[in-house]
Design a protein around this motif. Structure first.
Motif: not given
Length: 306
Positions: A65-77
């Motif tokens: 999860r990112n800092k806002r609690g959402g799933r990581l974007a593909a670009a972040t992965v």
């Protein structure tokens, strides 16, 4: 010296910037994940398998999860996967391991969408230029000249926020009309020609800021180095005055790239000027904007045919 310290030193010797090194040291997250998964006492790089890395990729995609609690974007992965590839390259080159399990790990597929990138439409750009070139009502000439030069550097030079914040006076070759970016992404250096509009804006700013002994080109209100957040605040406030939504320094950079593409310049030229490492990044600007697609569909209206 532990493995992370060795890795950091290796990255420095590779010429990576401090920001890039900080990003790559996120490999520690993978190490902790591996130790937890294997119920091991410590991280053992020679025991990491291709299957381990594939499992970690699935963890990033499905559970991280990112800092806002959402799933990581593909670009972040994909950035985190690149961290792993670089780390295992380091381990190979320094003789820690003899087999690189990261070679077979593929990036997460990114769903292409032109709506994720915003640039200024022609009318918005005209409004911006009219505002930034009109000093009437500006109580502080120092601020006006600085902000105008900042906008033009983004719009006519295509700089990133961090690149603009890091500019020092020796980087401005006003006599030769070339601007040098030393702190580009990946630690790469590039030269950007200074056109007439940018030359005038920078010259006017340098004339009024010359009293400061600091070498930083764009000074904050307190005459010190600007933070990235400070620069973004200045641009955002200008957007509010213009009634422009989602107005950021990156929008100005996107506009620089998009305008060059629209004028017919090759992807390689735009990539060189923008400091893109991958032409696929530059190719985004060949796609029509949301307003352009809406205008195209609206043009099919049959209202005037009856």
């Amino acid at each position: 010296m532990n493995s992370l310290e060795n890795f950091s030193k290796w990255l420095q010797e590779e010429g990576r910037s401090s920001g890039t090194i900080k990003t790559y040291l996120q490999i520690e997250s993978f190490q902790k994940w591996w130790v937890a998964e294997k119920i091991a006492d410590r991280f053992e790089p020679e025991e990491v398998t291709v299957l381990d890395l594939q499992d970690y990729k699935q963890f990033l995609v499905q559970h991280a999860r990112n800092k806002r609690g959402g799933r990581l974007a593909a670009a972040t992965v994909n950035k985190l996967l690149q961290v792993i590839r670089t780390y295992f390259k380091f381990l190979i080159e320094t003789g820690v391991i003899s087999y690189n399990p990261a070679l077979k790990i593929k990036n997460q597929k990114i769903q292409k969408s032109h709506n994720t990138v915003r640039w200024l439409e022609d009318k918005e750009k005209i409004r911006l230029l009219r505002k930034i070139n009109n000093p009437e009502g500006m109580k502080n000439t120092w601020h006006y000249k600085r902000n105008k030069a900042m906008v033009y550097t983004f719009l006519m030079g295509g700089l990133r926020v961090s690149e603009l914040a890091g500019l020092i006076i020796p980087d401005l070759g006003l006599a030769k009309r070339r601007l040098t970016v030393h702190n580009g992404k990946g630690g790469k250096e590039r030269d950007i020609p200074i056109n007439d509009d940018l030359f005038q804006a920078l010259s006017e700013w340098m004339e009024i800021r010359k009293e400061s002994p600091d070498e930083i080109v764009f000074l904050s209100q307190k005459k010190g180095k600007f933070t990235l957040q400070g620069i973004e605040h200045v641009i955002s406030k200008l957007g509010e005055q213009l009634g422009l939504e989602d107005f950021t320094p990156h929008v100005l950079r996107h506009t620089f790239c998009h305008d060059l593409i629209i004028k017919g310049y090759a992807l390689q030229v735009v990539a060189e000027l923008a400091g893109h490492e991958d032409l696929n990044t530059t190719r985004i600007y060949t796609m029509p904007g949301e307003r352009e697609t809406k205008k195209a569909v609206n043009s099919l209206s049959m209202g005037d045919s009856f």
